[in-house]
Write a protein that holds these residues in place. Structure first.
Motif, short mmCIF file in Angstrom:
data_model
loop_
_atom_site.label_atom_id
_atom_site.label_comp_id
_atom_site.label_asym_id
_atom_site.label_seq_id
_atom_site.Cartn_x
_atom_site.Cartn_y
_atom_site.Cartn_z
N VAL A 181 0.83 -1.20 0.00
CA VAL A 181 0.00 0.00 0.00
C VAL A 181 0.87 1.25 0.00
O VAL A 181 0.59 2.22 -0.72
N HIS A 185 0.97 4.16 -3.06
CA HIS A 185 0.70 5.58 -2.83
C HIS A 185 1.92 6.43 -3.18
O HIS A 185 1.80 7.49 -3.80
N TRP A 205 -4.83 14.51 1.84
CA TRP A 205 -4.11 13.34 1.36
C TRP A 205 -4.82 12.05 1.74
O TRP A 205 -4.81 11.07 0.99
N TRP A 206 -5.47 12.05 2.93
CA TRP A 206 -6.11 10.81 3.37
C TRP A 206 -7.33 10.45 2.50
O TRP A 206 -7.66 9.28 2.34
N SER A 207 -7.97 11.48 1.91
CA SER A 207 -9.10 11.21 1.03
C SER A 207 -8.62 10.49 -0.24
O SER A 207 -9.22 9.50 -0.67
N PHE A 209 -5.84 8.82 -0.46
CA PHE A 209 -5.30 7.54 -0.01
C PHE A 209 -6.40 6.49 0.09
O PHE A 209 -6.24 5.35 -0.37
N LEU A 210 -7.55 6.88 0.66
CA LEU A 210 -8.64 5.93 0.82
C LEU A 210 -9.33 5.63 -0.50
O LEU A 210 -9.62 4.47 -0.81
N ARG A 211 -9.60 6.66 -1.31
CA ARG A 211 -10.39 6.47 -2.53
C ARG A 211 -9.60 5.81 -3.65
O ARG A 211 -10.18 5.11 -4.48
N THR A 213 -5.72 4.70 -3.38
CA THR A 213 -4.69 3.73 -3.01
C THR A 213 -5.30 2.49 -2.36
O THR A 213 -5.01 1.36 -2.78
N VAL A 214 -6.14 2.68 -1.35
CA VAL A 214 -6.73 1.54 -0.66
C VAL A 214 -7.66 0.76 -1.60
O VAL A 214 -7.60 -0.47 -1.67
N VAL A 215 -8.50 1.48 -2.32
CA VAL A 215 -9.39 0.80 -3.27
C VAL A 215 -8.59 0.13 -4.39
O VAL A 215 -8.90 -0.98 -4.82
N TYR A 217 -5.60 -1.10 -4.10
CA TYR A 217 -5.02 -2.32 -3.55
C TYR A 217 -6.08 -3.42 -3.47
O TYR A 217 -5.78 -4.60 -3.74
#
Length: 264
Positions: A181, A185, A205-207, A209-211, A213-215, A217
């Motif tokens: 992850v 990013h 940045w966290w938005s 990251f979640l929308r 990078t996490v998705v 992955y």
């Protein structure tokens, strides 16, 4: 003709590692025909969508994308057959089922390479479709899935994927997920690679990251699970063994997903 030549070159460049991998030869021989057929069928809409993003030429109608996808599939089959024959992997005295299987499984990455040959060798960058933000987001996820699938196909057939998963502990798996992850990013947003996506002003940045990078992955994980199932790597394995194998394969698949966003 130049576009077709680039497509043939792209098919060779993108599929040559798999064309020269012994496990891929054997998979064409013993892989379950239902799973192989499903992979070949699913590759058709994948190529059609990829043609819309980065095909041989700018297209307006879906019929044109279907035509380009069919040409790319044909080039992938031709390139795979020629190289496998020249390498002595496919011979005239082999059973027809074995010849078809070996060429068919190689034609999937080769056809993807044929379409990408235009954007990579011809200078065309894939474009997100216009329209609502949701369409652009779906386009980003699709390109990441392409990257994950392509790199996953490169390494999933090898025995090392399963061997590594057996050697790893649960804590190794957690560390590998965190590394995957973080690299995803960093590649796209933090390391200033050519083609990286800039952070828009006012967007935390966290938005992103979640929308993304996490998705992204999660997309790589799903692609990895499908590839492992297709190649029979999940047969007879426990849930924990499957999970560990998915985590291992998702490492290169996630890097492929991130690279797709940079390159395409």
């Amino acid at each position: 003709m130049i576009g077709l030549a680039r497509a043939f070159g792209g098919a060779l460049i993108f599929s040559l590692p798999m064309l020269m991998t012994m496990e891929m030869w054997w998979l064409g021989f013993y892989l379950d025909r239902f799973r192989l057929s499903l992979l070949l069928i699913l590759n058709i809409p994948l190529l059609v969508l990829l043609s819309r993003h980065a095909g041989f030429e700018e297209t307006v109608e879906w019929r044109e994308d279907l035509r380009d996808a069919s040409i790319a599939y044909g080039i992938g089959i031709l390139a795979s057959g020629v190289i496998l024959y020249l390498l002595g992997i496919v011979r005239y005295d082999m059973p027809l089922d074995e010849i078809v299987g070996k060429i068919a499984i190689q034609s999937v990455p080769a056809s993807i390479g044929a379409l990408l040959g235009r954007s990579q060798l011809g200078g065309r960058k894939a474009e997100s479709p216009g329209g609502p933000e949701g369409e652009a987001y779906a386009s980003e996820m699709f390109l990441m899935a392409i990257g994950a699938l392509f790199l996953g196909l490169n390494v999933a057939p090898t025995e090392e994927m399963i061997l590594i998963s057996y050697k790893m502990t649960e804590w190794h798996a957690v560390g590998l997920v965190a590394l995957s992850v973080s690299l995803m990013h960093g590649f796209v947003y933090a390391l200033e690679f050519k083609g990286q996506s800039p952070l828009l002003p006012g967007v935390p940045w966290w938005s992103v990251f979640l929308r993304f990078t996490v998705v992204g992955y999660a997309v790589a994980v799903l692609v990895s699970l499908y590839v492992l199932w297709t190649f029979g790597r999940t047969d007879g394995a426990s849930a924990m063994q499957v999970l560990m194998a998915v985590v291992v394969l998702a490492f290169p698949a996630s890097l492929g997903a991130a690279a797709a966003r940079l390159i395409l």
